[in-house]
Motif scaffolding. Structure first.
Motif, short mmCIF file in Angstrom:
data_model
loop_
_atom_site.label_atom_id
_atom_site.label_comp_id
_atom_site.label_asym_id
_atom_site.label_seq_id
_atom_site.Cartn_x
_atom_site.Cartn_y
_atom_site.Cartn_z
N GLU A 120 0.61 4.24 -2.73
CA GLU A 120 0.43 5.65 -2.35
C GLU A 120 1.54 6.52 -2.92
OE1 GLU A 120 -2.13 7.18 -0.78
OE2 GLU A 120 -3.10 5.22 -1.04
N GLN A 163 0.83 -1.21 0.00
CA GLN A 163 0.00 0.00 0.00
C GLN A 163 0.87 1.26 0.00
OE1 GLN A 163 -3.18 0.08 -0.53
NE2 GLN A 163 -3.40 -2.16 -0.49
N THR A 164 2.01 1.21 0.66
CA THR A 164 2.92 2.35 0.66
C THR A 164 3.41 2.65 -0.75
OG1 THR A 164 3.65 1.88 2.93
CG2 THR A 164 5.11 3.24 1.56
N LYS A 215 1.11 7.66 -6.42
CA LYS A 215 0.18 8.78 -6.62
C LYS A 215 0.87 10.13 -6.44
CE LYS A 215 -3.78 6.11 -4.87
NZ LYS A 215 -4.79 6.03 -3.78
#
Length: 376
Positions: A91, A87-88, A94
């Motif tokens: 993120e 997930q890091t 983005k």
């Protein structure tokens, strides 16, 4: 690195559409790498967790139209402190420098990015004509300014698996030499082997696992990809020497695998052939599969770089050959064409095989990317 990439790409206004394909180092995410650092308080701050940012730096600065980023399946369960590394990474994708942004797609699931689960990024190589159960996380990124012009494209699954038998059936039969080191078993190895084989033959009959139904079209495609008609014999097909005690184990394990239709555990061996490790025989002994036969009628397990150290996890299924895999056999399970030559000593050759993305899978991903670029 930046200067090298700039020289390869040329001036920014002349680059056109192009793709970046690669993968950040995986040591911090692999299950094996993490297990070795259990209890190590410095692991959370190890810079290897964040080497992926070098890849993201290239994305932000050079803004390829498409990127493909590969890593081990363990990335999905890897954590740094309380944070999921997967997930890091998503993120951080983005927030790329330079204003670049990407739509992250799956190569195996046709769904809107917002509807994808982490498991949707796992590619199982055996489903795409590779004779090996190698599972990897692969992200397909499409630059946001062109994403709306390109439909999602998923890899096409094979009509069935390519088995170890299909991959190795044309390989010449070879036998291993014995190691010059003193064997752990002092008796004559043939006598030990025969005694152990008698134990195997006296075992009660067991029901074999049903073999998988191989893919006819997949095998045809695999063979067309692998074979090189100009070679009179496979290259780099010399087996490593084995200790006498291991030769006896390998023979018996392969005989057991033929009876069971699956690889046995070392605990299935006669006690005389148990490895002389301090934890053998204890309750909850770990790694009871420390000797593993690759069974004929299924894809192989993952070929990893540890094969360079020993062949215990890659025992040939033919009891008469009585050895671990050669470099060329490991390469076939990875789907390297027979004309691919591995440089360096045999240890380095095994490393090159074990660290690779299967070329046949890479080719299929490359076709998807090329078709997308061609549509722009």
């Amino acid at each position: 690195m930046d200067n090298f990439i700039e020289r390869q790409l040329g001036p920014e206004n002349e680059r056109g559409h192009w793709a970046l394909i690669g993968g950040p180092p995986c040591q911090a995410y692999s299950l094996a790498g993490r297990s070795r650092r259990t209890g190590d308080e410095s692991f959370a701050s190890d810079h290897k967790h964040f080497l992926y940012r070098e890849y993201l730096h290239i994305l932000g600065k050079f803004k390829p139209t498409i990127f493909v980023m590969e890593n081990v399946k363990g990335l999905l369960s890897s954590r740094n402190g309380d944070s999921s590394m997967f997930q890091t990474i998503l993120e951080d994708l983005k927030r790329l420098p330079g204003g670049a942004s990407y739509e992250i797609r799956s190569l195996v699931v046709d769904a809107e990015p917002r509807d994808l689960d982490p498991s949707d990024f796992i590619i199982r190589s055996e489903e795409y004509g590779v004779p090996q159960k190698r599972h990897r996380v692969i992200l397909l990124g499409v630059r946001s300014d062109v994403a709306g012009c390109l439909p999602r494209s998923a890899l096409k699954k094979a009509d069935g698996p390519v088995t170890v038998r299909a991959a190795l059936q044309t390989m010449p039969s070879v036998r291993a030499e014995t190691s010059k080191r003193r064997p752990k078993i002092d008796q004559d190895w043939v006598a030990v082997q025969n005694q152990a084989l008698d134990s195997v033959r006296r075992m009660e009959s067991v029901s074999k696992h049903e073999p998988v139904k191989a893919g006819t079209l997949a095998i045809d495609e695999y063979e067309g990809w692998i074979h090189e008609t100009s070679l009179s014999a496979p290259i780099q097909h010399d087996p490593r020497a084995h200790m006498v005690s291991d030769l006896a184990r390998y023979r018996v394990m392969a005989e057991l695998a033929e009876r069971l239709g699956k690889s046995p555990k070392y605990t299935d061996l006669p006690v005389s052939l148990h490895p002389e490790h301090s934890n053998v025989g204890r309750e909850r002994t770990p790694f009871t599969d420390r000797f593993r036969v690759q069974v004929w009628d299924a894809p192989a397990t993952t070929v990893v770089s540890h094969i360079s150290k020993d062949g215990h996890y890659y025992i040939h299924p033919d009891p008469q050959q009585n050895r671990s895999f050669t470099v060329r056999e490991a390469a076939r399970l990875q789907s390297f064409p027979d004309n691919y030559f591995f440089e360096g000593a045999r240890t380095q050759q095994f490393h090159q095989v074990g660290n690779a993305v299967p070329p046949l899978l890479s080719k299929q991903i490359g076709v998807v990317v090329a078709d997308m670029l061609g549509a722009l």
